[in-house]
Design an enzyme around this catalytic site. Structure first.
Site, PDB file in Angstrom:
ATOM      1  N   ASP A   9      59.724  41.191  38.723  1.00 54.25           N
ATOM      2  CA  ASP A   9      58.607  41.331  38.417  1.00 54.25           C
ATOM      3  C   ASP A   9      58.356  42.766  37.943  1.00 54.25           C
ATOM      4  O   ASP A   9      58.674  43.760  38.869  1.00 54.25           O
ATOM      5  CB  ASP A   9      57.746  41.026  39.660  1.00 54.25           C
ATOM      6  CG  ASP A   9      56.364  41.246  39.242  1.00 54.25           C
ATOM      7  OD1 ASP A   9      55.790  41.859  38.388  1.00 54.25           O
ATOM      8  OD2 ASP A   9      55.520  41.283  40.364  1.00 54.25           O
ATOM      9  N   LYS A  70      54.481  50.764  32.189  1.00 57.44           N
ATOM     10  CA  LYS A  70      54.285  49.367  31.477  1.00 57.44           C
ATOM     11  C   LYS A  70      53.149  49.400  30.569  1.00 57.44           C
ATOM     12  O   LYS A  70      53.085  48.618  29.656  1.00 57.44           O
ATOM     13  CB  LYS A  70      53.787  48.526  32.755  1.00 57.44           C
ATOM     14  CG  LYS A  70      53.783  46.678  32.381  1.00 57.44           C
ATOM     15  CD  LYS A  70      53.684  46.095  33.548  1.00 57.44           C
ATOM     16  CE  LYS A  70      53.457  44.577  33.009  1.00 57.44           C
ATOM     17  NZ  LYS A  70      53.582  43.733  34.312  1.00 57.44           N
ATOM     18  N   GLU A 147      53.676  36.080  33.997  1.00 55.83           N
ATOM     19  CA  GLU A 147      53.432  36.121  35.274  1.00 55.83           C
ATOM     20  C   GLU A 147      52.518  35.154  35.951  1.00 55.83           C
ATOM     21  O   GLU A 147      52.975  34.802  37.072  1.00 55.83           O
ATOM     22  CB  GLU A 147      52.552  37.722  35.611  1.00 55.83           C
ATOM     23  CG  GLU A 147      53.343  38.747  34.927  1.00 55.83           C
ATOM     24  CD  GLU A 147      53.024  40.074  35.008  1.00 55.83           C
ATOM     25  OE1 GLU A 147      51.652  40.251  35.083  1.00 55.83           O
ATOM     26  OE2 GLU A 147      53.670  41.105  34.808  1.00 55.83           O
ATOM     27  N   ASP A 169      44.906  37.657  39.290  1.00 56.27           N
ATOM     28  CA  ASP A 169      46.013  39.036  39.681  1.00 56.27           C
ATOM     29  C   ASP A 169      45.143  40.286  39.483  1.00 56.27           C
ATOM     30  O   ASP A 169      45.030  40.695  38.605  1.00 56.27           O
ATOM     31  CB  ASP A 169      47.042  38.723  38.488  1.00 56.27           C
ATOM     32  CG  ASP A 169      48.301  39.811  38.858  1.00 56.27           C
ATOM     33  OD1 ASP A 169      47.968  40.563  39.614  1.00 56.27           O
ATOM     34  OD2 ASP A 169      49.082  39.466  37.963  1.00 56.27           O
TER      35      ASP A 169
END
Ligand code: AMP
Length: 618
Positions: A9, A70, A147, A169
């Site tokens: 992850d 990211k 994800e 999330d």
């Protein structure tokens, strides 16, 4: 074992790596921590820092530290690190390589293949950049996995019957919600929405501003202007925020944070969970707008969602799970650690690709909720025929070990005693749950009603429960330990049945209930002195709610309820001619209970008990 395919992850704030061993997915620890902060930096002497060390230096040397790379993946940009330019995938590769090396070390063999996860909304360029980052780190990226799909896999939802799953999330800096359809091994993302500028870090800022505003008001100094003070406070408020997920209060404390007229100044600010949740409410509302949009895009309505899965550390804030439950009508899964779930799911996907047998993620959870009995007038209004309500403190399916506390308030002025009555079960009506223990806290300060009592439950892996109650203002505390608090209902059925029988027995005989003198003496000893008894009993049930005319104990109230229950069951045996009279007697007991007219209640209960007595005789 075939060549391992690890699951990674690669997160905005934190990254994790996992692998399936003996059918079980497991996360690798890095320096004792399962989480590696996604931060890269150069030390003053030019050494590469990845993870916690880089995170630690961020505030003091931002020019030599890179975080949240990211966000830049897939863009044609470079970032500066110590005077050299790097592409985003190169920085990400440093994180991936650190993860890979740790896994190889732990497995004592090389790690060459990986499944890497990305947000569902990532476009082709972003996915490609992630793939390149993997390759730069010496990994063959066998799959780029969404994800939310990884999260659904971790809950084994992909392999069961057709289900709509909502994956919520909320990480440190980003929020995503996805609706996925799971059917016979295929997991399809139907819709995805999010906000790339919303996360737990915003909540830290809100708390930080609250602390700084209060400090500025008191001392005329804005701590935000001092970079070091700000960094110290940021750490402190983040820790307080985490604490508030499991406890009703948290204190932000930093000594020697500033100086005025040669005198050192300290920060000590307490926040309640209620205050914190009110602060973050507008942010949570924004996430709920995204949830709604995702549902619309997936062309389904909330009640068609079969499962709700929480991902990301910030979902530990209890308000989030509560709101989702309110909106979608089902409790959110929080059994699997929300920080690790995506990596665990990615590892499962890796093992499936490698052709290995995989099992579900194993988590030790409490099979029942544990909480306390409280007195609450709303219970009656909301249709419970008792003023006592069960309030869970550790909810069912909470991973073990668990440590949670809640605050309750005394209900009468100068209340000297509270009884903490601990139950296991799921029913709001405490009588349908199972009592696991109780104790009194005596000698409370003689203050008006509303005195906060913090009740804490610590449950370990062996089912041993420690219950403590603390008067917040004075620190007066009492605690007990209960062995085997998770014994199932079946094991304890006998005991529960005995308790029910006791209650019925007492209620059937009303005031004149059959205990002999010696019993009475024992009762008197067990309870506080008479002048305190009413209060103690009122509190027994403790804790919230108002009403100061508590001239009757919980015992009598419970008796009246048990009596009513018994009368209800006996109703069909009442002769038609007597029925109206019998119902009138029951109504009188109910009204007296609801109106808290204790003298009337006693007479009405006697009357009904007599009628029942003759009915049994018939
Ligand atoms: P992630 O990006 O998933 O690692 O999530 C990181 C965010 O979760 C950070 O903002 C953390 O402060 C937050 N977080 C971690 N643990 C908790 C907790 N127990 N309660 C509330 N927020 C938490």
């Amino acid at each position: 074992m075939n060549e391992p395919i690890v699951g990674i992850d690669l997160g905005t704030t934190n990254s994790e790596i996992a692998v399936v061993r003996d059918g079980q997915p497991q996360v690798f620890s890095i320096n004792g921590e399962p989480i590696l902060p996604s931060v890269v930096g150069l030390s003053p002497d030019g050494k590469l820092l990845v993870g916690q060390a880089a995170r630690n230096q961020y505030v003091l040397a931002p020019e030599r530290t890179i975080k949240s790379i990211k966000r830049k993946m897939g863009q044609d940009v470079t970032v500066d690190l110590g005077g050299r330019e790097y592409r985003p995938q190169e920085i990400s590769a440093m994180i991936l390589r650190t993860l890979r090396d740790r896994a190889a070390q732990a497995l004592a063999r090389p790690v060459r293949k990986a499944v890497i996860t990305v947000p569902a909304y990532f476009n082709d360029a972003q996915r490609q950049a992630t793939r390149e980052a993997g390759e730069l780190a010496g990994l063959e990226v066998v799959r780029i996995l969404n994800e939310p799909t990884a999260a659904a896999l971790a809950y084994d939802l992909g392999r069961s019957k057709r289900r709509h799953v909502l994956v919520y999330d909320l990480g440190g800096g980003t929020f995503d919600v996805s609706i996925v359809l799971c059917e016979r091994g295929v997991v399809e993302v139907l819709a995805s929405h999010g906000d790339t500028r919303l996360g737990g870090d915003d909540f830290d800022e809100l708390l930080l501003n609250a602390v700084c505003d209060r400090f500025a008001e008191r001392h005329g100094i804005d701590l935000r202007a001092d970079r070091v003070a700000r960094a110290r406070l940021l750490r402190s408020v983040e820790a307080a925020k985490r604490r508030l997920s499991d406890h009703p209060f948290a204190t932000v404390e930093e000594e020697f944070i500033a100086e005025k007229n040669g005198q050192p100044l300290h920060v000590t600010e307490e926040f309640s969970r209620d205050e914190f949740e009110a602060m973050i409410q507008p942010w949570i509302d924004r996430t709920m707008v995204c949830v709604q949009k995702a549902l619309v895009d997936a062309e389904i309505v909330g009640r068609m969602i079969d499962e709700v899965v929480l991902v990301g550390g910030a979902t530990r804030t209890p308000r989030i799970g509560q709101l989702l439950t309110e909106r979608l009508g089902r409790p959110a899964h929080r059994e699997i650690n929300p920080d690790l779930i995506v990596a665990l799911g990615a590892a499962l996907q890796g093992a499936i690709i490698a052709g290995e047998e995989v099992g579900a993620v194993l988590v030790d959870v409490t099979p029942h909720s544990l909480g306390v009995k409280v007195r609450d007038q709303m219970s009656m209004l909301e249709g419970l025929d008792t003023p006592f309500r069960f309030v869970p403190i550790i909810e069912r399916n909470t991973p073990l070990p668990a440590s949670r506390s809640e605050v309750f308030l005394t209900i009468v002025d100068r209340q000297k005693v509270v009884e903490v009555d601990v139950y296991q079960g799921e029913d709001e009506d405490v009588r349908r749950n199972h009592r696991v223990g109780r104790f009194l806290v005596e000698g409370l300060a003689p203050v008006p009603a509303g005195n906060p009592i913090v009740v804490q439950l610590d449950l370990n892996l062996d089912g041993m429960l420690r219950v403590s109650a603390r008067e917040k203002a004075t620190g007066l505390q009492k605690q007990i330990t209960i062995q085997n608090a998770l014994a199932t209902f079946e094991n304890t059925e006998l005991e529960a049945a005995r308790e029910r029988l006791d209650d019925l027995w007492e209620s059937s005989f009303g005031d004149g209930y059959a205990f002999d003198e010696s019993n009475e003496a024992a009762e008197q000893e067990a309870l506080p002195p008479a002048h305190e008894r009413s209060t103690a009993a009122g509190l027994a049930a403790t804790i919230s709610g108002g009403g100061s005319d508590d001239h009757i104990g919980a015992r009598e109230t419970v008796q009246a309820h048990a009596l009513l229950e018994k009368a209800e069951r006996a109703l069909e045996r009442v002769l038609a001619d007597d029925r109206a009279d019998f119902e009138r007697m029951m109504a009188r007991v109910r009204t007296a209970l609801a109106d808290r007219q204790w003298t009337v209640l006693s007479a009405a209960s006697n009357e009904l008990a007599d009628a029942l007595f003759y009915l049994e005789d018939r």
